[in-house]
Scaffold this active site. Structure first.
Site, PDB file in Angstrom:
ATOM      1  N   GLU A 113     -43.679  57.340  -2.656  1.00  0.00           N
ATOM      2  CA  GLU A 113     -44.849  56.526  -3.035  1.00  0.00           C
ATOM      3  C   GLU A 113     -45.727  57.305  -4.015  1.00  0.00           C
ATOM      4  O   GLU A 113     -45.585  58.513  -4.185  1.00  0.00           O
ATOM      5  CB  GLU A 113     -45.697  56.198  -1.791  1.00  0.00           C
ATOM      6  CG  GLU A 113     -45.423  54.849  -1.163  1.00  0.00           C
ATOM      7  CD  GLU A 113     -46.060  53.689  -1.926  1.00  0.00           C
ATOM      8  OE1 GLU A 113     -46.535  53.912  -3.068  1.00  0.00           O
ATOM      9  OE2 GLU A 113     -46.083  52.581  -1.395  1.00  0.00           O
ATOM     10  N   ARG A 173     -53.735  53.986   9.300  1.00  0.00           N
ATOM     11  CA  ARG A 173     -53.511  55.118   8.399  1.00  0.00           C
ATOM     12  C   ARG A 173     -53.887  54.742   6.966  1.00  0.00           C
ATOM     13  O   ARG A 173     -53.973  53.570   6.604  1.00  0.00           O
ATOM     14  CB  ARG A 173     -52.045  55.557   8.405  1.00  0.00           C
ATOM     15  CG  ARG A 173     -51.073  54.510   7.830  1.00  0.00           C
ATOM     16  CD  ARG A 173     -49.717  55.130   7.556  1.00  0.00           C
ATOM     17  NE  ARG A 173     -48.698  54.169   7.146  1.00  0.00           N
ATOM     18  CZ  ARG A 173     -48.525  53.731   5.898  1.00  0.00           C
ATOM     19  NH1 ARG A 173     -49.329  54.126   4.929  1.00  0.00           N
ATOM     20  NH2 ARG A 173     -47.546  52.875   5.618  1.00  0.00           N
ATOM     21  N   ASP A 181     -48.825  48.605  12.141  1.00  0.00           N
ATOM     22  CA  ASP A 181     -48.063  47.372  12.374  1.00  0.00           C
ATOM     23  C   ASP A 181     -48.425  46.260  11.392  1.00  0.00           C
ATOM     24  O   ASP A 181     -47.984  45.131  11.536  1.00  0.00           O
ATOM     25  CB  ASP A 181     -48.252  46.879  13.815  1.00  0.00           C
ATOM     26  CG  ASP A 181     -49.698  46.459  14.125  1.00  0.00           C
ATOM     27  OD1 ASP A 181     -50.562  46.538  13.219  1.00  0.00           O
ATOM     28  OD2 ASP A 181     -49.951  46.044  15.276  1.00  0.00           O
ATOM     29  N   ASP A 204     -46.690  45.883  -4.771  1.00  0.00           N
ATOM     30  CA  ASP A 204     -46.995  47.165  -4.126  1.00  0.00           C
ATOM     31  C   ASP A 204     -47.861  47.979  -5.086  1.00  0.00           C
ATOM     32  O   ASP A 204     -48.960  47.571  -5.406  1.00  0.00           O
ATOM     33  CB  ASP A 204     -45.679  47.851  -3.752  1.00  0.00           C
ATOM     34  CG  ASP A 204     -45.832  48.923  -2.692  1.00  0.00           C
ATOM     35  OD1 ASP A 204     -46.838  49.641  -2.703  1.00  0.00           O
ATOM     36  OD2 ASP A 204     -44.923  49.069  -1.838  1.00  0.00           O
TER      37      ASP A 204
END
Length: 286
Positions: free
Chosen positions: A16, A98, A118, A196
């Site tokens: 990433e 996070r 999650d 993303d």
């Protein structure tokens, strides 16, 4: 349509956040859930690797050397001489949340957004770390805070909350850093994957990595799709312009959720030269 080429071995589980460090003349990116920062000089075979924390979500160079890092529950700084890591006080104590992607504005303020492990809706927040060490909440109610990038003038920021399927823009007050006037610029069709990470080129084009789509798309400032870069693995995470002329586009990929024996290049770094140049990376001023 063109295709990116693999330029490293598989080196990450969840690659990433690539960023070109012009002062060091190398690309840096993270192996997010391993807490590692990777550094690589284009054309060389060796990749340097440093573990900085349990999570290394996003990085930017610091003006005086070293890096600012988004770690699991806040921010950290690395020392330019020794590489030693100093974690700043955590921003929350919930172990189910996070940090994720981030970047710097033109004034050198580092932004990084959070998400629930999650991916529960609305549990993320976009935070800002100022050069004086103070922290500020920028956005709340985020689900998967992802790509963020500022235009050359610094008065517009583009932002991805992945489950929305959109790239949104905000006006930015350069003095205060405040976001306002949110509007949607790009709607990514579901068949293309989930937006993303993102990067901007010098013509105002938005380059969007597509998780599950195996590609990077370029959209015009008006949101029209006008270029597709195919990438072998499907889980494409982020992209960044780099190289001495900022004409190289580097693309990170992930092995998360990929079955053993499938997509053997997932987790490697990819590269192409798309014919445009990117904007210089803004460094953290702290």
């Amino acid at each position: 349509m063109s295709r990116a080429e693999q330029v490293t071995d598989v080196c990450t589980d969840h690659g990433e956040g690539p960023v070109w460090d012009a002062a060091a003349e190398r690309l840096r990116w993270v192996d997010l859930l391993r807490g590692d920062v990777l550094s690589w000089v284009p054309g060389e075979s060796d990749i340097e690797r440093q573990r900085v924390s349990t999570v290394a979500a996003a990085i930017r160079p610091r003006v005086g050397g070293g890096l600012v890092v988004g770690v699991e529950r806040g921010f950290a700084l690395t020392d330019p001489e020794t590489g030693a890591v100093t974690e700043l006080p955590p921003l929350w104590d919930d172990p189910t949340v996070r940090m994720n992607d981030g970047g710097c504005d033109r004034q050198g303020r580092f932004h990084c957004g959070s998400m629930a492990y999650d991916e529960a809706p609305g549990r993320g927040t976009l935070y800002r770390l100022d050069p004086d060490g103070s922290t500020h909440v920028v956005l709340t109610g985020v689900t998967v805070s992802n790509g963020i990038a500022w235009n050359a003038e610094g008065d517009t920021v583009y932002y991805v909350d992945s489950p929305t399927g959109c790239v949104d823009a905000f006006d930015v007050d350069p003095e205060t850093g405040r976001f306002s006037a949110r509007r949607t610029v790009v709607r990514v069709e579901e068949r293309y994957g989930v937006p993303d990470g993102l990067a901007l080129d010098s013509d105002g084009g938005l380059w969007v990595a597509l998780w599950g789509g195996g590609a990077v798309h370029r959209y015009t400032p008006r949101g029209r799709l006008d270029e597709v870069i195919e990438v072998g693995p499907t889980r494409v995470t982020a992209c960044a312009f780099g190289g001495p002329d900022l004409a190289d586009l580097y693309v990170t990929t992930s092995r998360q959720g990929v079955a053993d024996g499938e997509q053997p290049s997932a987790g490697a770094l990819f590269h192409c030269r798309p014919g445009v140049v990117g904007l210089p990376t803004a460094s953290f001023a702290g």
